[in-house]
Design a protein around this motif. Structure first.
Motif: not given
Length: 227
Positions: A34-41, A106-113, A118-120, A182-189
């Motif tokens: 959920t963090l906007e910048r997870p690398e700052t955790l 479907h997992w990637g779209v149903d669980h965007p966070g 994993l892949f962001g 496909l997952v990344a674009l679908y989740n972003a837009h």
């Protein structure tokens, strides 16, 4: 959670240290997703989320990197299990491939966070070294093997001798790249008027297998989709 609330947090009874460990993992996973910048955790953020002192974390994880890598392993295991379950009972190599790839998307779209975790990308190498994503290589391996089986099943031996392990790996990597896009674009837009997701998956797989779209659509619609 305020510092006063953290101070009032009840200690786990003796022998229930694993309860705190699970809470720490859950909190870290939630923040990474959920963090906007997870690398700052930071460990302090995780401790605040659970309501404990940061020092309490060291009884379970030596540092933040170990905690984050633990979260990654759990997420990879979760996605791998979803893909395996989807492919259970698949009749033939193509059905196996369709089930695995549809489950991945479907997992990637149903669980965007969690998917972004994993892949962001974006996590510093000193915190999450490349080898921490070893389970992701296993996922890729399952796609490579499944795609190779589907292409082998086409009954065109005149083309099969031209392919070897390296070519199979590259073909699987290109397919995974397409699915990830496909997952990344679908989740972003997601507010765009996207075509039906199953149709998009089928068209992507048709391009990579040379099989008819209608055949793949039918397999995708009847595939087991774990929740």
């Amino acid at each position: 959670m305020s510092s006063k609330e953290a101070a009032r947090r009840r200690r786990n009874p003796r022998g229930q240290g694993q309860v705190l460990k699970a809470e720490l993992v859950e909190a870290a996973a939630r923040l990474l997703a959920t963090l906007e910048r997870p690398e700052t955790l930071t460990l302090r953020q995780v401790a605040r989320e659970v309501g404990v002192a940061p020092a309490s974390i060291y009884g379970h994880f030596p540092d933040l990197g170990a905690l984050v890598q633990h979260v990654l392993r759990l997420r990879y295991d979760e996605l791998a299990a979803v893909m395996r379950t989807a492919a259970d009972g698949a009749e033939g190599p193509l059905a196996d491939l369709v089930a695995r790839c549809a489950a991945y998307v479907h997992w990637g779209v149903d669980h965007p966070g969690p998917y972004r975790t994993l892949f962001g990308g974006g996590m510093p190498a000193e915190l999450v070294p490349t080898n921490a994503h070893g389970a992701g290589e296993e996922l890729l391996g399952s796609v490579v093997a499944s795609l190779a089986g589907a292409r082998q099943d086409q009954g065109r031996p005149e083309h099969q001798d031209r392919r070897g392990p390296e070519q199979d790996w590259q073909a699987g990597l290109l397919l995974w790249t397409a699915l990830h896009g496909l997952v990344a674009l679908y989740n972003a837009h997601g507010n765009m008027p996207w075509p039906d997701l199953t149709d998009l998956i089928a068209q992507t797989l048709a391009l990579h297998t040379g099989r008819p779209v209608d055949e793949i659509v039918e397999l995708a619609r009847t595939a087991n989709r774990p929740t």
